[in-house]
Scaffold this motif. Sequence first.
Motif, PDB file in Angstrom:
ATOM      1  N   GLY A 272       6.186  14.683  -1.788  1.00 28.59           N
ATOM      2  CA  GLY A 272       7.308  14.586  -1.032  1.00 28.59           C
ATOM      3  C   GLY A 272       8.363  15.661  -1.116  1.00 28.59           C
ATOM      4  O   GLY A 272       9.020  16.248  -0.435  1.00 28.59           O
ATOM      5  N   ALA A 273       8.681  16.080  -2.585  1.00 30.85           N
ATOM      6  CA  ALA A 273       9.447  17.103  -2.709  1.00 30.85           C
ATOM      7  C   ALA A 273       8.878  17.744  -4.238  1.00 30.85           C
ATOM      8  O   ALA A 273       8.403  17.275  -5.033  1.00 30.85           O
ATOM      9  N   VAL A 274       9.499  18.989  -4.098  1.00 40.09           N
ATOM     10  CA  VAL A 274       9.321  19.643  -5.697  1.00 40.09           C
ATOM     11  C   VAL A 274      10.939  20.201  -5.913  1.00 40.09           C
ATOM     12  O   VAL A 274      11.545  20.637  -5.365  1.00 40.09           O
ATOM     13  N   ILE A 275      10.915  19.875  -7.533  1.00 40.96           N
ATOM     14  CA  ILE A 275      12.074  20.108  -8.081  1.00 40.96           C
ATOM     15  C   ILE A 275      12.017  21.549  -8.894  1.00 40.96           C
ATOM     16  O   ILE A 275      10.962  21.552  -9.665  1.00 40.96           O
ATOM     17  N   THR A 276      12.493  22.646  -8.718  1.00 47.23           N
ATOM     18  CA  THR A 276      12.089  23.905  -9.286  1.00 47.23           C
ATOM     19  C   THR A 276      12.471  23.777 -10.788  1.00 47.23           C
ATOM     20  O   THR A 276      13.322  22.836 -11.243  1.00 47.23           O
ATOM     21  N   ALA A 277      12.150  24.712 -11.808  1.00 46.23           N
ATOM     22  CA  ALA A 277      12.608  25.179 -12.806  1.00 46.23           C
ATOM     23  C   ALA A 277      14.140  25.346 -12.887  1.00 46.23           C
ATOM     24  O   ALA A 277      14.670  25.758 -11.673  1.00 46.23           O
ATOM     25  N   ALA A 278      14.875  25.242 -13.931  1.00 43.12           N
ATOM     26  CA  ALA A 278      16.436  25.488 -13.801  1.00 43.12           C
ATOM     27  C   ALA A 278      16.856  26.730 -13.500  1.00 43.12           C
ATOM     28  O   ALA A 278      16.140  27.734 -14.005  1.00 43.12           O
ATOM     29  N   ALA A 279      17.784  27.176 -12.733  1.00 42.49           N
ATOM     30  CA  ALA A 279      18.222  28.409 -12.104  1.00 42.49           C
ATOM     31  C   ALA A 279      19.566  28.393 -12.527  1.00 42.49           C
ATOM     32  O   ALA A 279      20.350  27.322 -12.560  1.00 42.49           O
ATOM     33  N   ASN A 280      19.943  29.447 -13.471  1.00 38.03           N
ATOM     34  CA  ASN A 280      21.112  29.554 -14.329  1.00 38.03           C
ATOM     35  C   ASN A 280      22.412  30.278 -13.311  1.00 38.03           C
ATOM     36  O   ASN A 280      22.264  30.978 -12.329  1.00 38.03           O
ATOM     37  N   VAL A 281      23.480  29.667 -13.318  1.00 34.96           N
ATOM     38  CA  VAL A 281      24.566  29.722 -12.514  1.00 34.96           C
ATOM     39  C   VAL A 281      25.430  30.821 -12.936  1.00 34.96           C
ATOM     40  O   VAL A 281      26.356  31.439 -11.841  1.00 34.96           O
ATOM     41  N   GLN A 282      25.231  31.273 -14.124  1.00 29.48           N
ATOM     42  CA  GLN A 282      26.190  32.402 -14.400  1.00 29.48           C
ATOM     43  C   GLN A 282      25.218  33.227 -15.305  1.00 29.48           C
ATOM     44  O   GLN A 282      24.297  32.809 -16.130  1.00 29.48           O
ATOM     45  N   GLU A 283      25.408  34.498 -15.517  1.00 29.69           N
ATOM     46  CA  GLU A 283      24.596  35.409 -16.284  1.00 29.69           C
ATOM     47  C   GLU A 283      24.710  35.251 -17.505  1.00 29.69           C
ATOM     48  O   GLU A 283      23.741  35.182 -18.468  1.00 29.69           O
ATOM     49  N   ASP A 284      25.928  34.430 -18.318  1.00 31.13           N
ATOM     50  CA  ASP A 284      25.786  33.902 -19.669  1.00 31.13           C
ATOM     51  C   ASP A 284      25.463  32.673 -19.870  1.00 31.13           C
ATOM     52  O   ASP A 284      25.211  31.917 -20.914  1.00 31.13           O
ATOM     53  N   GLY A 285      24.805  31.921 -18.823  1.00 26.38           N
ATOM     54  CA  GLY A 285      23.965  30.628 -18.786  1.00 26.38           C
ATOM     55  C   GLY A 285      22.622  30.799 -19.182  1.00 26.38           C
ATOM     56  O   GLY A 285      21.975  29.813 -18.955  1.00 26.38           O
ATOM     57  N   LYS A 286      22.085  31.898 -19.210  1.00 25.52           N
ATOM     58  CA  LYS A 286      20.787  32.280 -19.149  1.00 25.52           C
ATOM     59  C   LYS A 286      20.087  31.584 -20.560  1.00 25.52           C
ATOM     60  O   LYS A 286      20.809  32.094 -21.786  1.00 25.52           O
ATOM     61  N   GLY A 287      18.911  30.816 -20.509  1.00 26.04           N
ATOM     62  CA  GLY A 287      18.582  30.251 -21.690  1.00 26.04           C
ATOM     63  C   GLY A 287      17.496  30.629 -22.321  1.00 26.04           C
ATOM     64  O   GLY A 287      17.217  30.634 -23.573  1.00 26.04           O
ATOM     65  N   TRP A 288      16.648  31.492 -21.462  1.00 23.92           N
ATOM     66  CA  TRP A 288      15.263  32.072 -21.927  1.00 23.92           C
ATOM     67  C   TRP A 288      15.052  33.171 -21.018  1.00 23.92           C
ATOM     68  O   TRP A 288      15.452  33.437 -20.046  1.00 23.92           O
ATOM     69  N   GLU A 289      14.084  34.236 -21.422  1.00 24.60           N
ATOM     70  CA  GLU A 289      13.381  35.345 -20.638  1.00 24.60           C
ATOM     71  C   GLU A 289      12.641  34.451 -19.619  1.00 24.60           C
ATOM     72  O   GLU A 289      12.102  33.597 -19.852  1.00 24.60           O
ATOM     73  N   GLY A 290      12.551  35.091 -18.435  1.00 27.87           N
ATOM     74  CA  GLY A 290      11.890  34.882 -17.268  1.00 27.87           C
ATOM     75  C   GLY A 290      12.586  33.663 -16.572  1.00 27.87           C
ATOM     76  O   GLY A 290      11.607  33.035 -15.767  1.00 27.87           O
ATOM     77  N   GLU A 291      13.819  33.605 -16.614  1.00 30.56           N
ATOM     78  CA  GLU A 291      14.582  32.499 -16.078  1.00 30.56           C
ATOM     79  C   GLU A 291      14.959  32.789 -14.763  1.00 30.56           C
ATOM     80  O   GLU A 291      15.386  33.831 -14.298  1.00 30.56           O
ATOM     81  N   LEU A 292      14.918  31.790 -13.712  1.00 30.64           N
ATOM     82  CA  LEU A 292      15.465  32.086 -12.554  1.00 30.64           C
ATOM     83  C   LEU A 292      16.760  31.969 -12.479  1.00 30.64           C
ATOM     84  O   LEU A 292      17.545  31.280 -13.241  1.00 30.64           O
ATOM     85  N   GLY A 293      17.313  32.782 -11.616  1.00 27.41           N
ATOM     86  CA  GLY A 293      18.777  32.983 -11.391  1.00 27.41           C
ATOM     87  C   GLY A 293      19.213  32.589  -9.977  1.00 27.41           C
ATOM     88  O   GLY A 293      18.566  32.849  -9.121  1.00 27.41           O
ATOM     89  N   VAL A 294      20.526  32.082  -9.915  1.00 28.27           N
ATOM     90  CA  VAL A 294      21.343  31.721  -8.657  1.00 28.27           C
ATOM     91  C   VAL A 294      22.819  32.299  -8.722  1.00 28.27           C
ATOM     92  O   VAL A 294      23.552  31.545  -8.229  1.00 28.27           O
ATOM     93  N   TYR A 295      23.012  33.156  -9.474  1.00 26.94           N
ATOM     94  CA  TYR A 295      24.271  33.479  -9.868  1.00 26.94           C
ATOM     95  C   TYR A 295      24.906  34.763  -9.215  1.00 26.94           C
ATOM     96  O   TYR A 295      25.921  35.000  -9.148  1.00 26.94           O
ATOM     97  N   ASP A 296      24.054  35.351  -8.178  1.00 28.94           N
ATOM     98  CA  ASP A 296      24.338  36.540  -7.585  1.00 28.94           C
ATOM     99  C   ASP A 296      23.666  36.342  -6.254  1.00 28.94           C
ATOM    100  O   ASP A 296      22.712  36.023  -5.795  1.00 28.94           O
ATOM    101  N   ASP A 297      24.361  36.897  -5.186  1.00 32.50           N
ATOM    102  CA  ASP A 297      23.912  36.912  -3.703  1.00 32.50           C
ATOM    103  C   ASP A 297      22.640  37.644  -3.565  1.00 32.50           C
ATOM    104  O   ASP A 297      21.778  37.578  -2.722  1.00 32.50           O
ATOM    105  N   ARG A 298      22.463  38.682  -4.423  1.00 37.09           N
ATOM    106  CA  ARG A 298      21.246  39.421  -4.306  1.00 37.09           C
ATOM    107  C   ARG A 298      19.866  38.732  -4.757  1.00 37.09           C
ATOM    108  O   ARG A 298      18.725  39.071  -4.418  1.00 37.09           O
TER     109      ARG A 298
END
Length: 369
Positions: free
Chosen positions: A53-79
């Motif tokens: 019914g739905a897919v929940i993605t892997a964690a996307a960090n909301v700030q650059e200093d919130g990155k937990g690991w390499e290869g992580e999805l980001g949602v902190y910039d409009d680009r």
Amino acid sequence: MLKNFTDSVTFKRGLTLKNRLFMAPMTTKMSFYDGVITTDEANYYGLRSGGVGAVITAAANVQEDGKGWEGELGVYDDRQIPGLSKLASSIKKNGTKAILQIFHAGRMTDSQILRGTQPISASSIAAERPDAEMPREMTESDILHLIDSFKQATTRAIKAGFDGVEIHGANTYIIQQFFSPHSNRRKDEWGGTLEKRYHFIDAIVDEIIDTVDQSDVENFIIGYRFSPEEFENPGIKFEDTLFLIDKLSNKGLDYLHISLNDYNRKSISPFYQDKSMLEYVYQKINNRVPLIGIGDVRTLKDVKNVLANADFVAVGRSMIIDPHWAQKILDNKESLIRTSLSMYDREELFIQDGLTEFLEFMMPERLKE
């Protein structure tokens, strides 16, 4: 009430899921260095969509200093919005809905991953793990900025075409760090008592709810994921989590999502041994908000067992190994489900190093040479 996993369900914000099955959020480590999604990652999700019914993605960090690991999805910039839009589209096949999980790692990262920046947390207390770095205690300004970053991330998720966001308050990341007496030793309004340690969660949830409800988006849901207890001393006790669940159940959330590696798991507390933690939580919620249950779901029997104490079932490891697990369950073809992986299967299934590491840690018996 007996719940059928094939039932369609409509949330209070209007989104309808075609069944009660979710693909659980799992770390992929497949994004580019700047948090932009790769084609392989989009293909990984697309291959596993359609049945659930739905897919929940892997964690996307909301700030650059919130990155937990390499290869992580980001949602902190409009680009990052075009790539996120590609991700949402890859998921939304045959009626499957796309939920973006948003988070900040807090102290569960290091200065190397952050390119020289010191990690931050509620207090300057290092995590109890090997080589953990001492985080910088966040200022009031830092806290308010982070709350705003969660709001901005939600807006980007809406613009990218997702059907909802899941607030990642589990797995020892920063939201949990504010609630935990181990990582939060503050003496101001953001820490101290149980109620004050809840303040940060309260503020983030309220701001995200307001962001969604004040926008023009329709049928966009908000979930919250939590871990039931910590092993650290001091740490979050199961009784603390029942307090948290009681508070969150009265919010305007669309669902709660417990984080468990086994849906039958019991608390480490001697006072909660009569039932599984999932059952205690479900009873505490008392139909105020839907609950997603999870924890090593492999079979139809597991699905039915979880739905005895939850409203939805999230499936993780089984869907890495067999992307069509949900459809085979729905079609009553359980005997056809793939139960192990060889190294030759991984390219076909878009399984890269991050997911292989996860499987090697969580279920090595299901990996073949």
